[in-house]
Design a protein around this motif. Sequence first.
Motif, mmCIF file in Angstrom:
data_model
loop_
_atom_site.group_PDB
_atom_site.id
_atom_site.type_symbol
_atom_site.label_atom_id
_atom_site.label_comp_id
_atom_site.label_asym_id
_atom_site.label_seq_id
_atom_site.Cartn_x
_atom_site.Cartn_y
_atom_site.Cartn_z
ATOM 1 N N PHE A 118 0.850 -1.194 0.029
ATOM 2 C CA PHE A 118 0.095 -0.096 0.120
ATOM 3 C C PHE A 118 0.862 1.308 0.116
ATOM 4 N N GLY A 119 2.153 1.278 0.796
ATOM 5 C CA GLY A 119 2.815 2.423 0.715
ATOM 6 C C GLY A 119 3.382 2.592 -0.538
ATOM 7 N N CYS A 120 3.692 1.640 -1.437
ATOM 8 C CA CYS A 120 4.349 1.704 -2.879
ATOM 9 C C CYS A 120 3.161 2.146 -3.673
ATOM 10 N N VAL A 121 2.094 1.754 -3.748
ATOM 11 C CA VAL A 121 1.177 1.762 -4.619
ATOM 12 C C VAL A 121 0.353 3.130 -4.304
ATOM 13 N N GLY A 122 0.010 3.778 -3.052
ATOM 14 C CA GLY A 122 -0.673 4.698 -2.619
ATOM 15 C C GLY A 122 -0.159 5.951 -3.287
ATOM 16 N N PRO A 123 1.296 6.395 -3.217
ATOM 17 C CA PRO A 123 1.673 7.536 -3.973
ATOM 18 C C PRO A 123 1.304 7.697 -5.199
ATOM 19 N N TYR A 124 1.286 6.476 -5.852
ATOM 20 C CA TYR A 124 0.724 6.549 -7.486
ATOM 21 C C TYR A 124 -0.573 6.853 -7.740
ATOM 22 N N MET A 125 -1.183 6.252 -6.765
ATOM 23 C CA MET A 125 -2.812 6.497 -6.907
ATOM 24 C C MET A 125 -3.227 7.700 -6.511
ATOM 25 N N ARG A 126 -2.254 8.362 -5.803
ATOM 26 C CA ARG A 126 -2.792 9.669 -5.066
ATOM 27 C C ARG A 126 -2.555 10.743 -6.392
ATOM 28 N N ARG A 127 -1.061 10.613 -7.030
ATOM 29 C CA ARG A 127 -0.955 11.412 -8.256
ATOM 30 C C ARG A 127 -2.069 11.340 -9.206
ATOM 31 N N ASN A 128 -2.446 10.070 -9.533
ATOM 32 C CA ASN A 128 -3.357 9.757 -10.662
ATOM 33 C C ASN A 128 -4.899 9.979 -10.499
ATOM 34 N N LEU A 129 -5.113 10.163 -8.812
ATOM 35 C CA LEU A 129 -6.447 10.294 -8.709
ATOM 36 C C LEU A 129 -6.392 10.996 -7.501
ATOM 37 N N PRO A 130 -6.092 12.510 -7.601
ATOM 38 C CA PRO A 130 -6.101 13.582 -6.467
ATOM 39 C C PRO A 130 -7.307 13.730 -5.764
ATOM 40 N N GLN A 131 -8.448 13.386 -6.019
ATOM 41 C CA GLN A 131 -9.615 13.349 -5.428
ATOM 42 C C GLN A 131 -10.131 12.033 -4.714
ATOM 43 N N ALA A 132 -9.163 11.261 -4.986
ATOM 44 C CA ALA A 132 -9.365 10.011 -4.188
ATOM 45 C C ALA A 132 -10.677 9.261 -4.590
ATOM 46 N N CYS A 133 -10.852 7.817 -4.210
ATOM 47 C CA CYS A 133 -11.816 7.148 -4.596
ATOM 48 C C CYS A 133 -11.990 5.896 -3.542
ATOM 49 N N THR A 134 -13.301 5.900 -3.028
ATOM 50 C CA THR A 134 -13.359 4.612 -2.159
ATOM 51 C C THR A 134 -13.406 3.243 -3.040
ATOM 52 N N PHE A 135 -13.445 2.228 -2.490
ATOM 53 C CA PHE A 135 -13.752 1.222 -2.710
ATOM 54 C C PHE A 135 -15.052 0.813 -3.406
ATOM 55 N N PHE A 136 -16.058 1.275 -2.830
ATOM 56 C CA PHE A 136 -17.598 1.216 -3.131
ATOM 57 C C PHE A 136 -17.991 2.159 -4.073
ATOM 58 N N GLU A 137 -17.172 3.217 -4.033
ATOM 59 C CA GLU A 137 -17.375 4.120 -5.365
ATOM 60 C C GLU A 137 -16.745 3.579 -6.487
ATOM 61 N N TYR A 138 -15.639 2.949 -6.591
ATOM 62 C CA TYR A 138 -15.015 2.344 -7.565
ATOM 63 C C TYR A 138 -15.933 1.136 -8.196
ATOM 64 N N ILE A 139 -16.601 0.247 -7.354
ATOM 65 C CA ILE A 139 -17.165 -0.716 -7.683
ATOM 66 C C ILE A 139 -18.565 -0.335 -8.338
ATOM 67 N N GLN A 140 -19.151 0.859 -7.955
ATOM 68 C CA GLN A 140 -20.422 1.402 -8.412
ATOM 69 C C GLN A 140 -20.094 1.955 -9.683
ATOM 70 N N ALA A 141 -19.098 2.792 -9.854
ATOM 71 C CA ALA A 141 -18.639 3.261 -11.273
ATOM 72 C C ALA A 141 -18.298 2.161 -12.281
ATOM 73 N N ARG A 142 -17.682 1.018 -11.855
ATOM 74 C CA ARG A 142 -17.017 0.164 -12.907
ATOM 75 C C ARG A 142 -18.108 -1.048 -13.149
ATOM 76 N N TYR A 143 -18.874 -1.635 -12.232
ATOM 77 C CA TYR A 143 -19.673 -2.836 -12.277
ATOM 78 C C TYR A 143 -21.170 -2.358 -11.911
ATOM 79 N N GLY A 144 -21.567 -1.454 -11.511
ATOM 80 C CA GLY A 144 -22.934 -1.195 -11.212
ATOM 81 C C GLY A 144 -23.396 -1.560 -9.809
ATOM 82 N N THR A 145 -24.904 -1.276 -9.523
ATOM 83 C CA THR A 145 -25.295 -1.171 -8.187
ATOM 84 C C THR A 145 -25.531 -2.671 -7.974
ATOM 85 N N VAL A 146 -25.812 -3.638 -8.577
ATOM 86 C CA VAL A 146 -25.857 -4.990 -8.151
ATOM 87 C C VAL A 146 -24.692 -5.540 -7.786
ATOM 88 N N VAL A 147 -23.447 -5.228 -8.441
ATOM 89 C CA VAL A 147 -22.327 -6.017 -7.738
ATOM 90 C C VAL A 147 -21.858 -5.090 -6.602
#
Length: 246
Positions: free
Chosen positions: A115-144
């Motif tokens: 997480f310490g290695c991946v975290g800075p990369y995610m922060r640079r590319n996703l400055p507003q951040a994204c929770t796990f369930f926000e990602y699931i909702q956007a990528r797979y929809g409500t059912v998943v």
Amino acid sequence: SSHAPTSLRTTMLEAKILTESAAVGSYLGTLSFFLVITFFAVYLNKSLYTGDVEKRTETYVAARNTQGSLAIALSFFASGAGAWVLFTVPEAAILGGPVAIIGYTVSCLVPVAIFGCVGPYMRRNLPQACTFFEYIQARYGTVVNVYCTLVSLFYMLLYLSAEFTSIGACVTSLSELTSPLGPVIATSIVTLLYTSVGGLPVSLFTDKVQGAGILVFTVLVCVAAFGFYEMPTATDDKTIIANWEI
């Protein structure tokens, strides 16, 4: 005496059993301490809870962009090193020896390191951040998303059951209390109370306090164990001796 047998020269650790009233006072005092400092933390950081409804909700639920590296590190550390370490790790050490301890250590540290290695990369590319369930909702929809939520709730049920069982067992093992319900119910109420008031930022604050306390406690236990207690090889159990003499 210099002529005393070896078995008498070895100082053994001995559990000091608390009386029932002392045990109740100890866990209620600890919970009261956490309750007071969390309310104080909410008061000092009340600016986090100001602004429009969307901003306040965002802070309460996700604490987005409110924590530094130390706070996040201590939160992961405190979450991973729960009450289970008081039972599982010692049992693994006795049965499996140093290999089991190394295995538990690696399994706890590697995910945090990743997480310490991946975290800075995610922060640079996703400055507003994204929770796990926000990602699931956007990528797979409500059912998943609903399915993942149910799986997460089931996992939390198991996790909290293990944590509260360990809390009750700790108190009853070190005191004359016979029922673990007192500390379990008290811990549940206090945790629910301060989390309801302050949300995720307060939970992260308690993680920092808990993480610092665990570090101090670990040092004290190591000093006591290596200074006063004999190694497991002193037992007559051949299996345990074999595990520790690899």
